[in-house]
Scaffold this motif. Sequence first.
Motif, PDB file in Angstrom:
ATOM      1  N   GLY A   1       3.352  42.783  64.405  1.00  0.00           N
ATOM      2  CA  GLY A   1       4.666  42.152  64.459  1.00  0.00           C
ATOM      3  C   GLY A   1       5.830  43.127  64.555  1.00  0.00           C
ATOM      4  O   GLY A   1       6.949  42.742  64.902  1.00  0.00           O
ATOM      5  N   LEU A   2       5.581  44.412  64.266  1.00  0.00           N
ATOM      6  CA  LEU A   2       6.659  45.407  64.319  1.00  0.00           C
ATOM      7  C   LEU A   2       7.031  45.772  65.753  1.00  0.00           C
ATOM      8  O   LEU A   2       8.136  46.220  66.025  1.00  0.00           O
ATOM      9  CB  LEU A   2       6.213  46.701  63.621  1.00  0.00           C
ATOM     10  N   PHE A   3       6.069  45.645  66.642  1.00  0.00           N
ATOM     11  CA  PHE A   3       6.275  46.138  68.006  1.00  0.00           C
ATOM     12  C   PHE A   3       6.698  45.009  68.938  1.00  0.00           C
ATOM     13  O   PHE A   3       6.005  43.997  69.055  1.00  0.00           O
ATOM     14  CB  PHE A   3       4.987  46.808  68.525  1.00  0.00           C
ATOM     15  N   SER A   4       7.834  45.218  69.612  1.00  0.00           N
ATOM     16  CA  SER A   4       8.397  44.179  70.491  1.00  0.00           C
ATOM     17  C   SER A   4       7.379  43.715  71.531  1.00  0.00           C
ATOM     18  O   SER A   4       7.333  42.543  71.878  1.00  0.00           O
ATOM     19  CB  SER A   4       9.642  44.721  71.194  1.00  0.00           C
ATOM     20  N   PHE A   5       6.551  44.627  71.995  1.00  0.00           N
ATOM     21  CA  PHE A   5       5.623  44.308  73.084  1.00  0.00           C
ATOM     22  C   PHE A   5       4.295  43.727  72.589  1.00  0.00           C
ATOM     23  O   PHE A   5       3.401  43.457  73.371  1.00  0.00           O
ATOM     24  CB  PHE A   5       5.376  45.549  73.953  1.00  0.00           C
TER      25      PHE A   5
ATOM     26  N   ASN B   1      -0.637  48.732  80.838  1.00  0.00           N
ATOM     27  CA  ASN B   1       0.486  49.200  81.649  1.00  0.00           C
ATOM     28  C   ASN B   1       1.844  48.715  81.184  1.00  0.00           C
ATOM     29  O   ASN B   1       2.753  48.557  81.983  1.00  0.00           O
ATOM     30  CB  ASN B   1       0.303  48.794  83.123  1.00  0.00           C
ATOM     31  N   ASN B   2       1.991  48.486  79.900  1.00  0.00           N
ATOM     32  CA  ASN B   2       3.305  48.125  79.382  1.00  0.00           C
ATOM     33  C   ASN B   2       4.095  49.415  79.143  1.00  0.00           C
ATOM     34  O   ASN B   2       3.639  50.300  78.419  1.00  0.00           O
ATOM     35  CB  ASN B   2       3.146  47.322  78.089  1.00  0.00           C
ATOM     36  N   PRO B   3       5.275  49.539  79.797  1.00  0.00           N
ATOM     37  CA  PRO B   3       6.014  50.808  79.690  1.00  0.00           C
ATOM     38  C   PRO B   3       6.393  51.167  78.257  1.00  0.00           C
ATOM     39  O   PRO B   3       6.407  52.350  77.904  1.00  0.00           O
ATOM     40  CB  PRO B   3       7.262  50.596  80.547  1.00  0.00           C
ATOM     41  N   LYS B   4       6.702  50.183  77.429  1.00  0.00           N
ATOM     42  CA  LYS B   4       7.101  50.496  76.049  1.00  0.00           C
ATOM     43  C   LYS B   4       5.912  50.953  75.217  1.00  0.00           C
ATOM     44  O   LYS B   4       6.031  51.857  74.392  1.00  0.00           O
ATOM     45  CB  LYS B   4       7.755  49.282  75.387  1.00  0.00           C
ATOM     46  N   LEU B   5       4.791  50.294  75.439  1.00  0.00           N
ATOM     47  CA  LEU B   5       3.576  50.702  74.720  1.00  0.00           C
ATOM     48  C   LEU B   5       3.240  52.145  75.099  1.00  0.00           C
ATOM     49  O   LEU B   5       2.980  52.997  74.245  1.00  0.00           O
ATOM     50  CB  LEU B   5       2.421  49.746  75.056  1.00  0.00           C
ATOM     51  N   LYS B   6       3.277  52.396  76.407  1.00  0.00           N
ATOM     52  CA  LYS B   6       2.937  53.729  76.898  1.00  0.00           C
ATOM     53  C   LYS B   6       3.926  54.765  76.372  1.00  0.00           C
ATOM     54  O   LYS B   6       3.537  55.850  75.943  1.00  0.00           O
ATOM     55  CB  LYS B   6       2.929  53.711  78.430  1.00  0.00           C
ATOM     56  N   SER B   7       5.196  54.417  76.386  1.00  0.00           N
ATOM     57  CA  SER B   7       6.229  55.357  75.948  1.00  0.00           C
ATOM     58  C   SER B   7       6.013  55.779  74.483  1.00  0.00           C
ATOM     59  O   SER B   7       6.057  56.965  74.159  1.00  0.00           O
ATOM     60  CB  SER B   7       7.613  54.729  76.138  1.00  0.00           C
TER      61      SER B   7
ATOM     62  N   LEU C   1      13.784  53.559  60.723  1.00  0.00           N
ATOM     63  CA  LEU C   1      14.441  52.965  59.562  1.00  0.00           C
ATOM     64  C   LEU C   1      14.747  51.500  59.854  1.00  0.00           C
ATOM     65  O   LEU C   1      14.475  50.604  59.052  1.00  0.00           O
ATOM     66  CB  LEU C   1      15.738  53.732  59.273  1.00  0.00           C
ATOM     67  N   GLN C   2      15.269  51.263  61.041  1.00  0.00           N
ATOM     68  CA  GLN C   2      15.624  49.908  61.454  1.00  0.00           C
ATOM     69  C   GLN C   2      14.396  48.999  61.496  1.00  0.00           C
ATOM     70  O   GLN C   2      14.469  47.817  61.156  1.00  0.00           O
ATOM     71  CB  GLN C   2      16.280  50.001  62.823  1.00  0.00           C
ATOM     72  N   LYS C   3      13.267  49.554  61.915  1.00  0.00           N
ATOM     73  CA  LYS C   3      12.023  48.766  61.978  1.00  0.00           C
ATOM     74  C   LYS C   3      11.366  48.635  60.607  1.00  0.00           C
ATOM     75  O   LYS C   3      10.369  47.939  60.451  1.00  0.00           O
ATOM     76  CB  LYS C   3      11.036  49.409  62.953  1.00  0.00           C
ATOM     77  N   GLY C   4      11.893  49.369  59.640  1.00  0.00           N
ATOM     78  CA  GLY C   4      11.350  49.266  58.282  1.00  0.00           C
ATOM     79  C   GLY C   4       9.981  49.906  58.116  1.00  0.00           C
ATOM     80  O   GLY C   4       9.141  49.444  57.339  1.00  0.00           O
TER      81      GLY C   4
END
Length: 154
Positions: free
Chosen positions: A42-46, A56-62, A99-102
């Motif tokens: 649940g922490l990860f937007s993707f 191939n999700n760019p955010k996951l890869k990044s 910090l923002q993501k806790g």
Amino acid sequence: MGFSERQETLVKESWAVMKEDIPNLSVYLYEMILEIAPEVRGLFSFLKDTNELPKNNPKLKSHAVKVFKMVCEAAIQLREKGEVVITGSTLKYLGSVHLQKGIVDPQFEVVKEALIRTVEKAMGEKCSEEMKDAWREAYDHLAAAVKNEMKQEA
Ligand code: HEM
């Protein structure tokens, strides 16, 4: 005992191999993260709105590449300077995002374990305890710098 040239070489060698297989190893890192701690999904937007691991999700890869690469850079710095020094804006950014993501300490341990399993996966028979320990040590120093910045910003 500081971080040795041999330890630096072991991390650099494995990162050079891992670099060639980023799409698969990025997904593998997340498979391992979720195997160890399914609740972090649940922490990860993707990930939060899906039961799949997006390929191939760019955010996951990044995020995966940042973790791999920054640990490798930490290893180089540890050997050269005896400490991890992340420059101002990068450190501030790392501090504020987490910090923002806790993100809490045990989650840093989850990502460390997942990272080690990913190194094992990538290196196969070439992986050794010594290699894994070098990654662990470099990761710990990087994580300490991020956690410290999170405290400063809190
Ligand atoms: C976002 C790096 C550890 C969870 C980010 C970002 C960076 C980054 C640079 C900004 C977005 C991006 O460029 O991908 C790192 C590094 C770590 C680390 C170098 C190693 C010490 C962790 C840990 C967690 C975590 C232990 C806990 C599970 C997150 C989350 C985001 C994020 C949830 C937001 C991602 C999104 O939803 O798009 N991290 N991180 N990170 N990080 Fe980390």
